[in-house]
Enzyme design. Structure first.
Site, PDB file in Angstrom:
ATOM      1  N   THR A 119      -5.022  -5.671  -6.785  1.00  0.00           N
ATOM      2  CA  THR A 119      -5.454  -6.827  -7.991  1.00  0.00           C
ATOM      3  C   THR A 119      -4.849  -6.939  -8.297  1.00  0.00           C
ATOM      4  O   THR A 119      -4.485  -7.372  -9.679  1.00  0.00           O
ATOM      5  CB  THR A 119      -6.663  -5.912  -8.341  1.00  0.00           C
ATOM      6  OG1 THR A 119      -6.492  -5.236  -8.901  1.00  0.00           O
ATOM      7  CG2 THR A 119      -8.039  -6.096  -7.414  1.00  0.00           C
ATOM      8  N   ARG A 141      -2.212   1.061 -11.465  1.00  0.00           N
ATOM      9  CA  ARG A 141      -2.236  -0.134 -11.348  1.00  0.00           C
ATOM     10  C   ARG A 141      -2.597  -0.806 -10.112  1.00  0.00           C
ATOM     11  O   ARG A 141      -2.335   0.343  -9.133  1.00  0.00           O
ATOM     12  CB  ARG A 141      -0.758  -0.721 -11.173  1.00  0.00           C
ATOM     13  CG  ARG A 141      -0.966  -2.318 -12.266  1.00  0.00           C
ATOM     14  CD  ARG A 141       0.841  -3.129 -12.305  1.00  0.00           C
ATOM     15  NE  ARG A 141       1.245  -3.255 -10.951  1.00  0.00           N
ATOM     16  CZ  ARG A 141       1.856  -3.713 -11.051  1.00  0.00           C
ATOM     17  NH1 ARG A 141       2.209  -4.946 -12.016  1.00  0.00           N
ATOM     18  NH2 ARG A 141       2.919  -3.958 -10.140  1.00  0.00           N
ATOM     19  N   ASP A 146       9.773   0.851  -8.848  1.00  0.00           N
ATOM     20  CA  ASP A 146       8.724   1.785  -9.295  1.00  0.00           C
ATOM     21  C   ASP A 146       9.136   2.401 -10.286  1.00  0.00           C
ATOM     22  O   ASP A 146       9.905   3.492  -9.715  1.00  0.00           O
ATOM     23  CB  ASP A 146       7.392   1.932  -7.876  1.00  0.00           C
ATOM     24  CG  ASP A 146       6.365   2.491  -8.926  1.00  0.00           C
ATOM     25  OD1 ASP A 146       5.859   1.933  -7.896  1.00  0.00           O
ATOM     26  OD2 ASP A 146       6.378   3.733  -9.329  1.00  0.00           O
ATOM     27  N   ASP A 194       7.895   6.335  -9.169  1.00  0.00           N
ATOM     28  CA  ASP A 194       8.891   6.959  -8.030  1.00  0.00           C
ATOM     29  C   ASP A 194       9.748   6.932  -7.883  1.00  0.00           C
ATOM     30  O   ASP A 194      10.396   7.971  -7.820  1.00  0.00           O
ATOM     31  CB  ASP A 194       8.200   5.889  -6.960  1.00  0.00           C
ATOM     32  CG  ASP A 194       6.854   5.921  -6.305  1.00  0.00           C
ATOM     33  OD1 ASP A 194       6.165   6.569  -6.134  1.00  0.00           O
ATOM     34  OD2 ASP A 194       6.661   4.860  -5.541  1.00  0.00           O
TER      35      ASP A 194
HETATM   36  C1  PRP Z   1       3.410   0.736 -13.978  1.00  0.00           C
HETATM   37  C2  PRP Z   1       4.396   1.575 -14.661  1.00  0.00           C
HETATM   38  C3  PRP Z   1       3.656   1.165 -15.441  1.00  0.00           C
HETATM   39  C4  PRP Z   1       2.851  -0.310 -15.142  1.00  0.00           C
HETATM   40  C5  PRP Z   1       3.007  -2.218 -15.337  1.00  0.00           C
HETATM   41  O1  PRP Z   1       2.971   2.318 -13.437  1.00  0.00           O
HETATM   42  O2  PRP Z   1       4.504   2.258 -15.520  1.00  0.00           O
HETATM   43  O3  PRP Z   1       2.285   1.304 -16.602  1.00  0.00           O
HETATM   44  O4  PRP Z   1       2.800   0.341 -13.759  1.00  0.00           O
HETATM   45  O5  PRP Z   1       2.694  -2.406 -14.514  1.00  0.00           O
HETATM   46  P1  PRP Z   1       2.005  -4.115 -15.044  1.00  0.00           P
HETATM   47  O6  PRP Z   1       2.289  -3.713 -16.680  1.00  0.00           O
HETATM   48  O7  PRP Z   1       1.622  -5.114 -14.320  1.00  0.00           O
HETATM   49  O8  PRP Z   1      -0.048  -3.649 -15.336  1.00  0.00           O
HETATM   50  P2  PRP Z   1       2.132   2.474 -11.779  1.00  0.00           P
HETATM   51  O9  PRP Z   1       0.581   1.829 -12.317  1.00  0.00           O
HETATM   52  O10 PRP Z   1       2.535   2.135 -11.082  1.00  0.00           O
HETATM   53  O11 PRP Z   1       1.693   3.779 -11.581  1.00  0.00           O
HETATM   54  P3  PRP Z   1       2.627   4.951 -12.199  1.00  0.00           P
HETATM   55  O12 PRP Z   1       3.476   4.968 -12.955  1.00  0.00           O
HETATM   56  O13 PRP Z   1       1.931   6.407 -11.954  1.00  0.00           O
HETATM   57  O14 PRP Z   1       3.202   4.839 -10.962  1.00  0.00           O
HETATM   58  N1  URA Z   2       5.757  -0.875 -12.230  1.00  0.00           N
HETATM   59  C1  URA Z   2       6.898  -0.044 -11.703  1.00  0.00           C
HETATM   60  O1  URA Z   2       7.267   0.293 -10.860  1.00  0.00           O
HETATM   61  N2  URA Z   2       7.354  -1.108 -11.229  1.00  0.00           N
HETATM   62  C2  URA Z   2       7.803  -3.120 -11.894  1.00  0.00           C
HETATM   63  O2  URA Z   2       8.718  -3.189 -11.044  1.00  0.00           O
HETATM   64  C3  URA Z   2       6.238  -3.219 -12.040  1.00  0.00           C
HETATM   65  C4  URA Z   2       5.355  -2.177 -12.616  1.00  0.00           C
END
Ligand code: PRP
Ligand code: URA
Length: 215
Positions: A114, A110, A206, A209
């Site tokens: 944006t 994400r 997160d 993380d």
């Molecule tokens: C997080 C989560 C989802 C997304 C959800 O991933 O694991 O994939 O955000 O958000 P949304 O519904 O608003 O799209 P992130 O983009 O943080 O990537 P990561 O898994 O690599 O940490």
């Molecule tokens: N992605 C995450 O990991 N946590 C949230 O709360 C939203 C998006």
């Protein structure tokens, strides 16, 4: 939060074991090792629920006592598709329950400014169209990542798609209900709302993380 009556295709997995584990997962004091174990266990318990509608056919088994008619899975094939990276944490638990499943990967992150999903990887089983697809990701926030993953899969022939998330925001559910009306969403909880940074409140922070210890 209670379920909106418009969310027919949303299943809240409210089993006491699931709710107990989810509470520990949310806790800021839970470290990466326990967090990973809980995500794995929750994914397994969710898969149990998400496979409830799988078809059975009759077979005959010889027990030590007698022959009996019994039931086995009707050979339906499954694909587990984690959305990278946090979705990876849910794969192992599901494979323990469905060891013959194939695993595809969709890489999305994400954009923090944006909140739009950006694709960076996609590798799927060739016969994805013949499989029941379980997309897995711990968090459904705006729903942008999950909706994009559903679209990638549809573009490559998938049609029987379920989405398994640990925590969903109402905004994310609305997005999936609007754009992916034939997708069933399984979640352990529907939280209150998103904050200004697109994080789920109360959520768990997160997920990527916390799983991988990157912050
Ligand atoms: C997080 C989560 C989802 C997304 C959800 O991933 O694991 O994939 O955000 O958000 P949304 O519904 O608003 O799209 P992130 O983009 O943080 O990537 P990561 O898994 O690599 O940490
Ligand atoms: N992605 C995450 O990991 N946590 C949230 O709360 C939203 C998006």
């Amino acid at each position: 939060m209670t379920k909106d009556p418009r969310w027919d295709n949303v299943v809240v997995v409210d089993h006491p074991l699931v709710q107990h584990k989810l509470s520990i997962l949310r806790d800021v004091a839970t470290g990466a090792k326990e967090f990973r174990e809980l995500v794995k266990e929750l994914a397994m318990l969710m898969a149990y629920e998400a496979t409830r509608s799988f078809q059975l056919h009759e077979t005959v088994v010889t027990t030590p006592i007698t022959d009996t008619t019994t039931y086995v899975l009707a050979g339906k094939k499954v694909a587990v598709i984690p959305i990278l990276r946090a979705g990876l944490g849910m794969v192992e638990g599901i494979l323990e329950l469905i060891p013959a499943a194939k695993v595809g990967h969709v890489g999305l992150y994400r954009d923090p400014a944006t909140l739009q999903p950006v694709e960076y990887y996609c590798k799927l089983p060739e016969d994805i169209g013949d499989r029941d697809v379980l997309i897995v990701d711990p968090m459904l926030a705006t729903g942008g990542s999950a909706a994009a993953a559903v679209q990638f899969l549809r573009d490559r022939g998938a049609h029987a798609i379920s989405l398994l998330v640990l925590i969903a925001a109402p905004e994310g559910i609305d997005e999936i209900v609007k754009t992916c009306e034939d997708v069933t969403v399984y979640t352990c909880a529907i939280d209150s709302h998103l904050n200004d940074h697109g994080y789920i409140v109360p959520g768990l922070g997160d997920a990527g993380d916390r799983l991988f210890g990157t912050k």
